[in-house]
Write an enzyme that holds these catalytic residues in place. Structure first.
Site, short mmCIF file in Angstrom:
data_model
loop_
_atom_site.label_atom_id
_atom_site.label_comp_id
_atom_site.label_asym_id
_atom_site.label_seq_id
_atom_site.Cartn_x
_atom_site.Cartn_y
_atom_site.Cartn_z
N SER A 158 0.87 -1.03 0.01
CA SER A 158 -0.07 -0.12 0.00
C SER A 158 0.77 1.47 -0.09
CB SER A 158 -0.75 -0.22 1.29
OG SER A 158 -1.59 1.08 1.39
N TYR A 187 -2.10 -0.74 10.96
CA TYR A 187 -2.16 -1.38 9.52
C TYR A 187 -0.90 -1.20 8.57
CZ TYR A 187 -3.56 -1.59 4.85
OH TYR A 187 -3.76 -1.86 3.23
N LYS A 242 1.99 -3.93 6.75
CA LYS A 242 2.29 -3.76 5.52
C LYS A 242 3.89 -3.86 5.23
CE LYS A 242 -1.53 -4.58 3.77
NZ LYS A 242 -1.87 -5.73 2.78
P1 NAD Z 1 -11.12 -6.57 1.32
O1 NAD Z 1 -11.14 -6.69 2.65
O2 NAD Z 1 -12.13 -6.61 0.34
O3 NAD Z 1 -10.32 -8.10 0.79
C1 NAD Z 1 -9.39 -9.06 1.57
C2 NAD Z 1 -10.09 -10.48 1.77
O4 NAD Z 1 -8.89 -11.14 2.37
C3 NAD Z 1 -11.27 -10.51 2.18
O5 NAD Z 1 -12.25 -11.28 1.40
C4 NAD Z 1 -11.23 -11.34 3.42
O6 NAD Z 1 -12.14 -12.01 3.88
C5 NAD Z 1 -9.82 -12.02 3.07
N1 NAD Z 1 -9.15 -12.34 4.20
C6 NAD Z 1 -8.72 -11.16 5.41
N2 NAD Z 1 -7.83 -12.13 6.40
C7 NAD Z 1 -8.01 -13.46 5.81
C8 NAD Z 1 -7.45 -14.42 6.35
N3 NAD Z 1 -6.49 -14.42 7.48
N4 NAD Z 1 -7.31 -15.63 5.89
C9 NAD Z 1 -7.99 -15.52 4.43
N5 NAD Z 1 -8.65 -14.68 4.07
C10 NAD Z 1 -8.50 -13.46 4.80
O7 NAD Z 1 -9.84 -5.80 0.95
P2 NAD Z 1 -9.56 -5.16 -0.31
O8 NAD Z 1 -9.72 -3.99 -0.60
O9 NAD Z 1 -9.95 -6.05 -1.58
O10 NAD Z 1 -7.85 -5.28 -0.27
C11 NAD Z 1 -7.01 -6.35 -0.64
C12 NAD Z 1 -5.51 -6.12 -0.09
O11 NAD Z 1 -5.20 -4.91 -0.89
C13 NAD Z 1 -5.38 -6.16 1.37
O12 NAD Z 1 -4.24 -6.66 1.59
C14 NAD Z 1 -5.48 -4.61 1.81
O13 NAD Z 1 -4.70 -4.60 2.94
C15 NAD Z 1 -4.48 -4.31 0.23
N6 NAD Z 1 -4.65 -2.78 0.09
C16 NAD Z 1 -6.18 -2.31 0.01
C17 NAD Z 1 -6.34 -0.82 -0.39
C18 NAD Z 1 -7.58 -0.18 -0.45
O14 NAD Z 1 -7.79 0.83 -0.14
N7 NAD Z 1 -8.74 -1.10 -0.53
C19 NAD Z 1 -5.04 -0.04 -0.31
C20 NAD Z 1 -3.75 -0.48 -0.29
C21 NAD Z 1 -3.80 -2.02 -0.12
N1 UFG Z 2 -12.35 11.94 3.38
C1 UFG Z 2 -13.21 12.64 3.74
N2 UFG Z 2 -14.61 12.10 4.15
C2 UFG Z 2 -14.67 10.92 4.27
C3 UFG Z 2 -13.58 9.91 3.94
C4 UFG Z 2 -12.52 10.52 3.72
O1 UFG Z 2 -13.25 13.75 3.75
O2 UFG Z 2 -15.85 10.35 4.88
C5 UFG Z 2 -11.23 12.31 2.78
C6 UFG Z 2 -9.85 11.91 3.64
O3 UFG Z 2 -9.67 12.83 4.48
C7 UFG Z 2 -8.68 11.95 2.70
C8 UFG Z 2 -9.54 11.50 1.24
O4 UFG Z 2 -10.71 11.88 1.57
O5 UFG Z 2 -8.16 13.27 2.65
C9 UFG Z 2 -9.13 9.84 1.13
O6 UFG Z 2 -9.43 9.22 2.26
P1 UFG Z 2 -9.91 7.64 2.07
O7 UFG Z 2 -10.14 7.17 3.53
O8 UFG Z 2 -10.50 7.33 1.13
O9 UFG Z 2 -8.33 7.07 1.70
P2 UFG Z 2 -6.80 7.27 2.48
O10 UFG Z 2 -5.90 7.95 1.47
O11 UFG Z 2 -7.06 7.80 3.79
O12 UFG Z 2 -6.47 5.83 2.73
C10 UFG Z 2 -6.58 4.82 1.74
C11 UFG Z 2 -6.72 3.54 2.39
C12 UFG Z 2 -5.40 3.05 3.21
C13 UFG Z 2 -4.56 2.99 2.22
C14 UFG Z 2 -4.27 4.43 1.61
C15 UFG Z 2 -3.13 4.34 0.81
O13 UFG Z 2 -7.97 3.39 3.28
O14 UFG Z 2 -5.73 1.78 3.76
O15 UFG Z 2 -5.48 4.84 0.72
O16 UFG Z 2 -3.19 3.31 -0.31
F1 UFG Z 2 -3.34 2.74 3.16
#
Ligand code: NAD
Ligand code: UFG
Length: 353
Positions: A126, A150, A154
Protein backbone atom coordinates in the site's frame (compact mmCIF):
# COMPACT_ATOMS: atom_id res chain seq x y z
CA UNK A 1 -4.59 -22.94 -20.29
CA UNK A 2 -1.85 -20.84 -18.71
CA UNK A 3 -0.31 -21.33 -15.27
CA UNK A 4 -2.35 -21.96 -12.13
CA UNK A 5 -2.47 -19.20 -9.53
CA UNK A 6 -3.58 -19.25 -5.90
CA UNK A 7 -5.48 -16.05 -5.07
CA UNK A 8 -5.67 -15.45 -1.31
CA UNK A 9 -8.37 -12.95 -0.38
CA UNK A 10 -9.90 -13.45 -3.83
CA UNK A 11 -13.46 -12.93 -2.56
CA UNK A 12 -12.65 -9.36 -1.51
CA UNK A 13 -12.99 -6.08 -3.36
CA UNK A 14 -9.72 -6.01 -5.32
CA UNK A 15 -9.36 -9.81 -5.40
CA UNK A 16 -12.75 -10.42 -7.04
CA UNK A 17 -11.99 -7.94 -9.84
CA UNK A 18 -8.55 -9.46 -10.30
CA UNK A 19 -10.05 -12.97 -10.59
CA UNK A 20 -11.98 -11.78 -13.64
CA UNK A 21 -8.89 -10.20 -15.20
CA UNK A 22 -6.85 -13.36 -14.54
CA UNK A 23 -9.52 -15.56 -16.10
CA UNK A 24 -9.74 -13.26 -19.14
CA UNK A 25 -5.95 -13.48 -19.48
CA UNK A 26 -6.22 -17.29 -19.54
CA UNK A 27 -5.04 -18.13 -16.02
CA UNK A 28 -6.44 -21.00 -14.02
CA UNK A 29 -7.26 -19.79 -10.50
CA UNK A 30 -8.05 -21.13 -7.06
CA UNK A 31 -9.45 -18.66 -4.52
CA UNK A 32 -8.58 -19.08 -0.84
CA UNK A 33 -10.47 -16.79 1.55
CA UNK A 34 -11.88 -17.03 5.08
CA UNK A 35 -14.74 -14.65 4.13
CA UNK A 36 -13.98 -12.53 7.22
CA UNK A 37 -14.56 -9.36 5.20
CA UNK A 38 -16.35 -10.63 2.12
CA UNK A 39 -19.29 -12.62 0.87
CA UNK A 40 -19.56 -15.91 -1.01
CA UNK A 41 -22.00 -14.00 -3.22
CA UNK A 42 -18.99 -12.15 -4.72
CA UNK A 43 -17.56 -15.52 -5.82
CA UNK A 44 -20.96 -16.55 -7.24
CA UNK A 45 -21.13 -13.35 -9.25
CA UNK A 46 -17.57 -13.67 -10.53
CA UNK A 47 -18.44 -17.23 -11.62
CA UNK A 48 -21.48 -15.92 -13.50
CA UNK A 49 -19.46 -13.15 -15.15
CA UNK A 50 -16.75 -15.52 -16.37
CA UNK A 51 -19.26 -18.22 -17.32
CA UNK A 52 -17.76 -21.02 -15.24
CA UNK A 53 -17.49 -21.94 -11.56
CA UNK A 54 -14.53 -20.58 -9.64
CA UNK A 55 -12.62 -23.07 -7.54
CA UNK A 56 -13.10 -21.71 -4.02
CA UNK A 57 -11.62 -22.93 -0.73
CA UNK A 58 -12.86 -21.39 2.51
CA UNK A 59 -9.76 -21.17 4.66
CA UNK A 60 -7.53 -18.94 6.71
CA UNK A 61 -3.95 -18.02 5.74
CA UNK A 62 -2.94 -18.63 9.37
CA UNK A 63 -4.05 -22.27 9.05
CA UNK A 64 -0.96 -24.10 7.75
CA UNK A 65 -2.69 -27.49 7.49
CA UNK A 66 -5.48 -26.11 5.36
CA UNK A 67 -2.97 -24.30 3.11
CA UNK A 68 -0.85 -27.47 2.77
CA UNK A 69 -3.89 -29.39 1.54
CA UNK A 70 -4.48 -26.78 -1.16
CA UNK A 71 -0.82 -26.72 -2.22
CA UNK A 72 -0.74 -30.54 -2.33
CA UNK A 73 -3.85 -30.66 -4.50
CA UNK A 74 -2.61 -28.14 -7.10
CA UNK A 75 0.61 -27.29 -8.91
CA UNK A 76 0.75 -23.50 -8.54
CA UNK A 77 3.03 -21.21 -10.53
CA UNK A 78 2.58 -18.54 -7.89
CA UNK A 79 0.39 -16.76 -5.38
CA UNK A 80 -1.37 -13.40 -5.53
CA UNK A 81 -1.76 -12.50 -1.89
CA UNK A 82 -4.64 -10.11 -1.15
CA UNK A 83 -5.76 -11.68 2.14
CA UNK A 84 -5.47 -9.18 4.95
CA UNK A 85 -7.35 -6.79 7.19
CA UNK A 86 -7.33 -3.18 6.03
CA UNK A 87 -9.18 -0.79 8.36
CA UNK A 88 -6.73 1.76 9.77
CA UNK A 89 -8.93 2.75 12.75
CA UNK A 90 -9.64 -0.86 13.71
CA UNK A 91 -5.91 -1.61 13.53
CA UNK A 92 -5.25 1.07 16.15
CA UNK A 93 -7.87 -0.52 18.44
CA UNK A 94 -6.83 -4.12 17.72
CA UNK A 95 -3.12 -4.15 16.83
CA UNK A 96 -2.58 -7.80 17.78
CA UNK A 97 -5.36 -8.89 15.44
CA UNK A 98 -3.75 -6.94 12.59
CA UNK A 99 -0.21 -8.21 13.20
CA UNK A 100 -1.51 -11.75 13.66
CA UNK A 101 -3.64 -11.73 10.55
CA UNK A 102 -1.47 -9.70 8.18
CA UNK A 103 2.05 -10.55 9.35
CA UNK A 104 1.77 -14.02 10.95
CA UNK A 105 -0.67 -15.06 8.23
CA UNK A 106 1.81 -14.03 5.52
CA UNK A 107 4.66 -15.87 7.26
CA UNK A 108 2.57 -19.05 7.39
CA UNK A 109 1.71 -18.66 3.71
CA UNK A 110 5.39 -18.15 2.79
CA UNK A 111 6.43 -21.21 4.80
CA UNK A 112 3.88 -23.42 3.06
CA UNK A 113 4.88 -21.96 -0.33
CA UNK A 114 8.55 -22.72 0.41
CA UNK A 115 7.80 -26.29 1.47
CA UNK A 116 5.97 -26.85 -1.82
CA UNK A 117 8.63 -25.16 -3.96
CA UNK A 118 6.36 -22.28 -5.00
CA UNK A 119 8.55 -19.16 -4.95
CA UNK A 120 6.57 -16.56 -6.93
CA UNK A 121 4.48 -14.08 -4.97
CA UNK A 122 2.61 -10.87 -5.73
CA UNK A 123 1.81 -9.09 -2.45
CA UNK A 124 -0.81 -6.38 -1.85
CA UNK A 125 1.17 -3.57 -0.32
CA UNK A 126 0.00 0.00 0.00
CA UNK A 127 1.01 3.61 -0.50
CA UNK A 128 0.55 3.82 3.26
CA UNK A 129 4.15 2.52 3.58
CA UNK A 130 5.33 5.98 2.41
CA UNK A 131 3.74 7.73 5.40
CA UNK A 132 3.77 11.50 4.92
CA UNK A 133 5.78 11.85 1.69
CA UNK A 134 8.66 14.34 1.46
CA UNK A 135 8.27 14.80 -2.30
CA UNK A 136 5.57 14.28 -4.91
CA UNK A 137 4.98 12.28 -7.00
CA UNK A 138 6.06 9.38 -4.80
CA UNK A 139 8.47 6.95 -6.40
CA UNK A 140 9.51 3.55 -5.10
CA UNK A 141 12.79 4.87 -3.65
CA UNK A 142 10.98 7.25 -1.31
CA UNK A 143 11.53 6.83 2.40
CA UNK A 144 9.12 4.42 4.11
CA UNK A 145 7.52 5.05 7.49
CA UNK A 146 4.18 4.22 9.05
CA UNK A 147 2.12 5.65 11.85
CA UNK A 148 -0.53 2.98 12.50
CA UNK A 149 -0.58 -0.82 12.98
CA UNK A 150 -2.19 -1.47 9.59
CA UNK A 151 0.60 0.42 7.82
CA UNK A 152 3.21 -1.22 10.05
CA UNK A 153 1.85 -4.64 9.12
CA UNK A 154 2.33 -3.87 5.40
CA UNK A 155 5.80 -2.42 5.97
CA UNK A 156 6.79 -5.39 8.14
CA UNK A 157 5.72 -7.83 5.44
CA UNK A 158 7.77 -5.84 2.91
CA UNK A 159 10.82 -6.17 5.21
CA UNK A 160 10.19 -9.91 5.56
CA UNK A 161 10.00 -10.27 1.77
CA UNK A 162 13.24 -8.30 1.35
CA UNK A 163 15.03 -10.52 3.89
CA UNK A 164 13.65 -13.65 2.27
CA UNK A 165 14.90 -12.56 -1.15
CA UNK A 166 18.37 -11.95 0.30
CA UNK A 167 18.40 -15.33 2.04
CA UNK A 168 17.38 -17.35 -1.01
CA UNK A 169 17.79 -16.03 -4.56
CA UNK A 170 15.16 -18.35 -5.98
CA UNK A 171 12.28 -16.20 -4.64
CA UNK A 172 10.53 -13.67 -6.88
CA UNK A 173 8.53 -11.33 -4.66
CA UNK A 174 6.66 -8.35 -6.11
CA UNK A 175 5.09 -5.86 -3.67
CA UNK A 176 2.45 -3.84 -5.50
CA UNK A 177 1.90 -0.59 -3.62
CA UNK A 178 -1.67 0.44 -4.38
CA UNK A 179 -2.69 4.05 -4.10
CA UNK A 180 -6.47 4.62 -3.63
CA UNK A 181 -8.46 1.81 -5.28
CA UNK A 182 -11.96 2.92 -6.32
CA UNK A 183 -14.67 2.05 -8.87
CA UNK A 184 -16.35 -1.22 -9.73
CA UNK A 185 -16.68 -3.74 -12.54
CA UNK A 186 -18.52 -2.15 -15.50
CA UNK A 187 -21.23 -4.86 -15.29
CA UNK A 188 -22.37 -3.43 -11.94
CA UNK A 189 -22.32 -6.98 -10.55
CA UNK A 190 -19.28 -6.67 -8.27
CA UNK A 191 -17.89 -3.75 -6.33
CA UNK A 192 -16.81 -2.51 -2.91
CA UNK A 193 -19.16 -3.57 -0.12
CA UNK A 194 -17.91 -2.14 3.17
CA UNK A 195 -19.25 -3.39 6.50
CA UNK A 196 -21.02 -0.68 8.50
CA UNK A 197 -20.41 2.98 7.70
CA UNK A 198 -17.60 3.34 5.14
CA UNK A 199 -14.26 4.79 6.24
CA UNK A 200 -13.16 5.57 2.71
CA UNK A 201 -14.28 8.48 0.59
CA UNK A 202 -15.67 6.86 -2.57
CA UNK A 203 -18.04 4.36 -0.90
CA UNK A 204 -19.14 7.13 1.46
CA UNK A 205 -20.04 9.38 -1.49
CA UNK A 206 -21.95 6.60 -3.24
CA UNK A 207 -23.89 5.74 -0.07
CA UNK A 208 -24.90 9.39 0.29
CA UNK A 209 -25.97 9.32 -3.37
CA UNK A 210 -28.15 6.23 -2.85
CA UNK A 211 -29.73 7.73 0.29
CA UNK A 212 -28.17 5.42 2.90
CA UNK A 213 -26.23 8.31 4.47
CA UNK A 214 -27.32 11.93 4.87
CA UNK A 215 -24.24 13.90 4.03
CA UNK A 216 -20.52 13.66 3.53
CA UNK A 217 -18.13 15.05 6.11
CA UNK A 218 -15.08 16.44 4.32
CA UNK A 219 -12.17 16.07 6.71
CA UNK A 220 -10.26 19.35 6.44
CA UNK A 221 -10.42 22.28 4.02
CA UNK A 222 -7.21 23.97 5.10
CA UNK A 223 -4.62 21.66 3.55
CA UNK A 224 -2.00 23.22 1.26
CA UNK A 225 -3.72 21.82 -1.84
CA UNK A 226 -5.59 23.17 -4.87
CA UNK A 227 -8.82 23.76 -2.86
CA UNK A 228 -7.80 23.00 0.72
CA UNK A 229 -9.11 19.41 0.70
CA UNK A 230 -6.97 16.26 0.66
CA UNK A 231 -5.49 15.09 -2.64
CA UNK A 232 -5.24 11.39 -3.52
CA UNK A 233 -4.36 9.16 -6.46
CA UNK A 234 -7.61 7.33 -7.24
CA UNK A 235 -7.02 4.23 -9.30
CA UNK A 236 -9.87 2.29 -10.92
CA UNK A 237 -10.07 -1.24 -9.54
CA UNK A 238 -10.20 -2.81 -13.02
CA UNK A 239 -6.98 -0.97 -13.94
CA UNK A 240 -5.53 -2.29 -10.69
CA UNK A 241 -6.66 -5.81 -11.61
CA UNK A 242 -4.83 -5.48 -14.94
CA UNK A 243 -1.74 -4.41 -13.01
CA UNK A 244 -1.72 -7.84 -11.35
CA UNK A 245 -1.95 -9.60 -14.71
CA UNK A 246 0.95 -7.46 -15.92
CA UNK A 247 3.00 -8.34 -12.83
CA UNK A 248 2.28 -12.02 -13.38
CA UNK A 249 3.31 -11.76 -17.04
CA UNK A 250 6.53 -10.13 -15.86
CA UNK A 251 7.19 -12.96 -13.39
CA UNK A 252 6.52 -15.53 -16.10
CA UNK A 253 8.81 -13.72 -18.52
CA UNK A 254 11.59 -13.93 -15.96
CA UNK A 255 11.06 -17.60 -15.27
CA UNK A 256 10.91 -18.47 -19.00
CA UNK A 257 14.20 -16.78 -19.67
CA UNK A 258 15.58 -18.73 -16.75
CA UNK A 259 14.47 -22.03 -18.27
CA UNK A 260 15.80 -21.21 -21.74
CA UNK A 261 19.22 -19.95 -20.76
CA UNK A 262 22.14 -22.26 -20.15
CA UNK A 263 23.35 -20.08 -17.32
CA UNK A 264 20.64 -19.86 -14.65
CA UNK A 265 19.45 -16.27 -14.33
CA UNK A 266 18.67 -15.08 -10.83
CA UNK A 267 15.03 -14.63 -9.88
CA UNK A 268 13.84 -11.09 -9.44
CA UNK A 269 14.21 -10.99 -5.65
CA UNK A 270 12.15 -8.31 -3.94
CA UNK A 271 10.59 -5.80 -6.32
CA UNK A 272 8.33 -2.97 -5.09
CA UNK A 273 6.13 -1.29 -7.72
CA UNK A 274 3.59 1.53 -7.35
CA UNK A 275 0.17 1.01 -8.88
CA UNK A 276 -1.41 4.43 -9.20
CA UNK A 277 -2.71 6.70 -11.94
CA UNK A 278 0.02 9.27 -11.34
CA UNK A 279 -2.63 12.00 -11.00
CA UNK A 280 -3.81 13.76 -7.87
CA UNK A 281 -7.52 14.53 -7.40
CA UNK A 282 -8.88 16.49 -4.45
CA UNK A 283 -11.85 15.43 -2.35
CA UNK A 284 -13.93 18.33 -3.69
CA UNK A 285 -12.91 17.53 -7.28
CA UNK A 286 -14.09 13.94 -6.79
CA UNK A 287 -17.41 15.04 -5.26
CA UNK A 288 -17.98 17.45 -8.11
CA UNK A 289 -17.08 14.82 -10.79
CA UNK A 290 -19.51 12.38 -9.17
CA UNK A 291 -22.33 14.93 -9.35
CA UNK A 292 -21.59 15.80 -12.98
CA UNK A 293 -21.47 12.15 -14.07
CA UNK A 294 -24.42 10.80 -12.07
CA UNK A 295 -26.64 13.86 -11.67
CA UNK A 296 -26.74 13.11 -7.94
CA UNK A 297 -26.23 16.00 -5.56
CA UNK A 298 -23.89 15.12 -2.67
CA UNK A 299 -24.63 17.29 0.37
CA UNK A 300 -21.46 17.87 2.36
CA UNK A 301 -20.05 19.84 5.26
CA UNK A 302 -16.49 20.60 6.24
CA UNK A 303 -15.26 18.89 9.40
CA UNK A 304 -11.97 18.79 11.30
CA UNK A 305 -9.00 17.07 9.73
CA UNK A 306 -9.01 13.31 10.38
CA UNK A 307 -6.17 12.19 12.66
CA UNK A 308 -3.31 10.62 10.71
CA UNK A 309 -4.38 12.01 7.30
CA UNK A 310 -1.85 13.62 5.00
CA UNK A 311 -2.41 16.52 2.61
CA UNK A 312 -1.42 14.96 -0.71
CA UNK A 313 -0.43 11.56 -2.00
CA UNK A 314 0.02 10.52 -5.62
CA UNK A 315 2.24 8.06 -7.40
CA UNK A 316 5.01 8.15 -9.86
CA UNK A 317 3.76 5.32 -12.07
CA UNK A 318 6.91 5.26 -14.23
CA UNK A 319 8.32 1.99 -12.86
CA UNK A 320 5.10 0.08 -13.56
CA UNK A 321 5.10 1.44 -17.09
CA UNK A 322 8.75 0.64 -17.72
CA UNK A 323 8.85 -2.84 -16.20
CA UNK A 324 5.30 -4.14 -16.46
CA UNK A 325 4.19 -2.12 -19.51
CA UNK A 326 1.15 -1.21 -17.44
CA UNK A 327 -0.53 2.12 -16.94
CA UNK A 328 -3.92 3.27 -15.74
CA UNK A 329 -6.35 3.74 -18.62
CA UNK A 330 -9.59 4.72 -16.90
CA UNK A 331 -10.53 8.23 -15.77
CA UNK A 332 -12.22 9.73 -12.72
CA UNK A 333 -15.41 9.88 -14.85
CA UNK A 334 -15.19 6.10 -15.38
CA UNK A 335 -14.66 5.68 -11.64
CA UNK A 336 -17.80 7.70 -10.83
CA UNK A 337 -19.93 6.02 -13.49
CA UNK A 338 -18.93 2.48 -12.49
CA UNK A 339 -19.20 3.15 -8.74
CA UNK A 340 -22.70 4.54 -9.22
CA UNK A 341 -23.79 1.64 -11.42
CA UNK A 342 -22.68 -0.85 -8.74
CA UNK A 343 -24.18 1.17 -5.86
CA UNK A 344 -27.51 1.86 -7.54
CA UNK A 345 -27.92 -1.75 -8.74
CA UNK A 346 -26.93 -3.08 -5.28
CA UNK A 347 -28.02 -0.59 -2.61
CA UNK A 348 -27.45 -3.27 0.06
CA UNK A 349 -24.21 -4.53 -1.48
CA UNK A 350 -24.04 -8.34 -1.56
CA UNK A 351 -26.59 -8.61 1.22
CA UNK A 352 -29.39 -9.81 -1.03
CA UNK A 353 -31.46 -11.76 1.52
P1 NAD B 1 -11.05 -6.78 1.21
O1 NAD B 1 -11.24 -6.78 2.68
O2 NAD B 1 -12.24 -6.54 0.35
O3 NAD B 1 -10.38 -8.17 0.76
C1 NAD B 1 -9.50 -8.88 1.58
C2 NAD B 1 -9.96 -10.33 1.58
O4 NAD B 1 -9.08 -11.09 2.41
C3 NAD B 1 -11.38 -10.50 2.15
O5 NAD B 1 -12.15 -11.28 1.26
C4 NAD B 1 -11.17 -11.22 3.49
O6 NAD B 1 -12.25 -12.08 3.80
C5 NAD B 1 -9.87 -11.98 3.20
N1 NAD B 1 -9.08 -12.29 4.41
C6 NAD B 1 -8.72 -11.44 5.41
N2 NAD B 1 -7.98 -12.10 6.32
C7 NAD B 1 -7.86 -13.38 5.88
C8 NAD B 1 -7.23 -14.54 6.39
N3 NAD B 1 -6.59 -14.53 7.56
N4 NAD B 1 -7.30 -15.67 5.69
C9 NAD B 1 -7.99 -15.73 4.51
N5 NAD B 1 -8.61 -14.67 3.98
C10 NAD B 1 -8.55 -13.50 4.67
O7 NAD B 1 -9.90 -5.74 0.89
P2 NAD B 1 -9.37 -5.18 -0.51
O8 NAD B 1 -9.71 -3.75 -0.59
O9 NAD B 1 -9.78 -6.08 -1.62
O10 NAD B 1 -7.81 -5.27 -0.25
C11 NAD B 1 -7.04 -6.38 -0.69
C12 NAD B 1 -5.62 -6.19 -0.19
O11 NAD B 1 -5.09 -4.96 -0.69
C13 NAD B 1 -5.49 -6.13 1.34
O12 NAD B 1 -4.32 -6.81 1.72
C14 NAD B 1 -5.36 -4.65 1.60
O13 NAD B 1 -4.65 -4.38 2.79
C15 NAD B 1 -4.60 -4.17 0.38
N6 NAD B 1 -4.82 -2.75 0.06
C16 NAD B 1 -6.09 -2.27 -0.06
C17 NAD B 1 -6.29 -0.92 -0.31
C18 NAD B 1 -7.68 -0.36 -0.41
O14 NAD B 1 -7.85 0.85 -0.23
N7 NAD B 1 -8.71 -1.16 -0.72
C19 NAD B 1 -5.19 -0.06 -0.46
C20 NAD B 1 -3.91 -0.58 -0.36
C21 NAD B 1 -3.74 -1.94 -0.10
N1 UFG C 1 -12.32 11.73 3.37
C1 UFG C 1 -13.31 12.64 3.71
N2 UFG C 1 -14.47 12.14 4.21
C2 UFG C 1 -14.71 10.82 4.37
C3 UFG C 1 -13.69 9.90 4.01
C4 UFG C 1 -12.50 10.39 3.52
O1 UFG C 1 -13.14 13.85 3.58
O2 UFG C 1 -15.79 10.43 4.84
C5 UFG C 1 -11.06 12.27 2.81
C6 UFG C 1 -9.84 11.94 3.66
O3 UFG C 1 -9.68 12.88 4.67
C7 UFG C 1 -8.74 11.94 2.60
C8 UFG C 1 -9.45 11.44 1.34
O4 UFG C 1 -10.84 11.65 1.56
O5 UFG C 1 -8.30 13.24 2.38
C9 UFG C 1 -9.21 9.94 1.06
O6 UFG C 1 -9.56 9.19 2.21
P1 UFG C 1 -9.77 7.61 2.17
O7 UFG C 1 -10.17 7.18 3.55
O8 UFG C 1 -10.68 7.23 1.06
O9 UFG C 1 -8.34 7.05 1.79
P2 UFG C 1 -6.92 7.26 2.48
O10 UFG C 1 -6.05 7.96 1.49
O11 UFG C 1 -7.05 7.85 3.82
O12 UFG C 1 -6.44 5.76 2.71
C10 UFG C 1 -6.56 4.74 1.69
C11 UFG C 1 -6.78 3.40 2.38
C12 UFG C 1 -5.58 3.02 3.18
C13 UFG C 1 -4.37 3.06 2.31
C14 UFG C 1 -4.22 4.41 1.65
C15 UFG C 1 -3.06 4.42 0.69
O13 UFG C 1 -7.91 3.47 3.24
O14 UFG C 1 -5.74 1.72 3.69
O15 UFG C 1 -5.41 4.72 0.92
O16 UFG C 1 -3.18 3.40 -0.23
F1 UFG C 1 -3.28 2.79 3.06
Amino acid sequence: MKNKILVTGGAGYIGSHTCIALHEAGYDIVVYDNLSNSSKEAINRVSTLIGQPIEFVKGDIRDAESLKQVFSAHQFFGVIHFAGLKAVGESVAKPLLYYNNNVSGTITLLEVMASHGVKNLIFSSSATVYGDPETLPIDEKSKRSCTNPYGQSKLTVEHILEDLAVSDASWSLIALRYFNPVGAHPSGQIGEDPNDIPNNLMPYISQVAVGKLDKLNIFGNDYPTVDGTGVRDFIHVTDLAQGHVAALNYLEGQSHSEKNSVEKKPSIGFLPINLGSGKGTSVLELVSAFTVITGKNIPYQFADRRAGDIASCYASADKAKALLEWEAKLSISDVCQDTWRWQSMNPQGYNIS
